[in-house]
Write a protein that holds these residues in place. Sequence first.
Motif: not given
Length: 536
Positions: A118-122
């Motif tokens: 979630e912390a790197i999904r972008d």
Amino acid sequence: MEKPLLVTDFLDRARRNYGDHEAVLAVDGTRYTYDELGERADGFAAALQERGVGKGDRVAVLDPNTHYHLEAAYGSHEIGAVHTPLNYRLVESDFEYILNDAGVTAIYADAEYADRIEAIRDTVPTETFITNDADAVEGDWESFDGAIADAGEHERPEMSEDDVVTINYTSGTTGDPKGVCRTHRTETVHAYLISIHQEIRDDDTYLWTLPMFHVNGWGHLYAITGMGARHVCTRGVDAAAVFDRLRNEDVSYFCAAPTVLKMLGDHHDEHGGPVDGGQDVRVATAGAAPPEATIRTVEDEFGWYLKHVYGATETGPLITTSDARRYFDDDSDDRFGVKKTQGFGYLGTEIRVVDENGQDVPEDGQTIGEIVVRGNQVMDGYWEKPEATEEAFNDRISGYYHMGDLAAVNENGMLVIQDRKKDIIISGGENISSLELEDTLFSNDAVGDVAVIPAPSEEWGETPKAFVVPANGDVSSPGTSEADLIDYCRERLASFKVPSQVEFVKQLPKTATGKIQKFELRQQEWEGEERMVGEG
């Protein structure tokens, strides 16, 4: 007659012949038959297709040995997607690199680890995010069970045995991690080989102490399933839980690094009790030789049969075995001399030890060369890294995968690893790059120069140790401390990569051209050991 070798055949066979027999004991105690396992894999396959995932797309799985990993892997295979398992001990930057490098389209992540994705999904190309417990995860995640319940039917595409079916990422021992491409053919042949050499039968119960992400659980995702045996799932390794399963679930076979075997021995020394339910138990361990004391505990005290095997991510992994029973008696100490070797090549596997000119070393147990291998279980190459692939197969001799391990060959033709060619540390079964650790430490202003080597560890076989030249040149007052540098690494790296020791030195041994002579440091640390290589 020629029939394509496809990994989908393994679950197909189990469903056809063992459909109403138990396939999986889940971590929560739920039991699934092969029919039920197959239906859940079908549901995941359909859910993926409905979300636009198709043949050749990469589907990552981040999971600690639960039934969801099995279902996600086989569901991905059903639609011709590429199963891309992830090491759940990595950190966010590692996941970011891998998801981008592989171009991952969809990911299943266990809720305990999904926050790291979630912390790197972008910053990754992944579009579909699925977990086992969506309520427990921040962000927009879908439920695995909900997705398969709502899915329709999937369509299995035409597949070739030469299609890439899995990508297993190495631990980045020489720079960034490399994706090892394995095809339907290489996975299938490897599963056939371990079915033979590990003596897998349909009445086996296999305990998952070995991570499923690690080269697809050394191929046991396929071999155990195809033979119709039982999977007993775990979340990591807990000694008490392992003995509980051995006593109550008729576990007959499992794999464990030497450090896990030592953990079991230590637990039993402290707590005692029966180690199993009276059944015959086989255990496989890999890599450098386990200590003789560990073998004695496993075989003489526990009454299990130990198989010592060897390989690498790029080779399937397993390519050799010391299970050569015509060379020892089970009750004789002769077996230690054999079981501490890497042994002979698997069926259909050509193993050689060659010098720098590509010539075979004599079988004298003394002359050292590099291990090279040819076999149908060996990878086709690295994902989008043709230069690295070319080097791996053509360094000392053309057409063989170069293992990077230095070995001798004894009078019986068995391999005996002596040292490692690359700057790799294997601690508790995990590969650790000394270069990555050095780069991290170099980024600290208090560090002027650094070299990282494996140091002996009773618990882990070997452990990273850093020799640091302070930037201020003052060893007695280096401007930092051992604890500070260890904490500095812990903030930036996966926990298993963090050095356990830091020694401040005035200078590092170097050649005339300025190259650090790590061999001198290793000699210093391994003085008095049997060989300059760890037990992990």
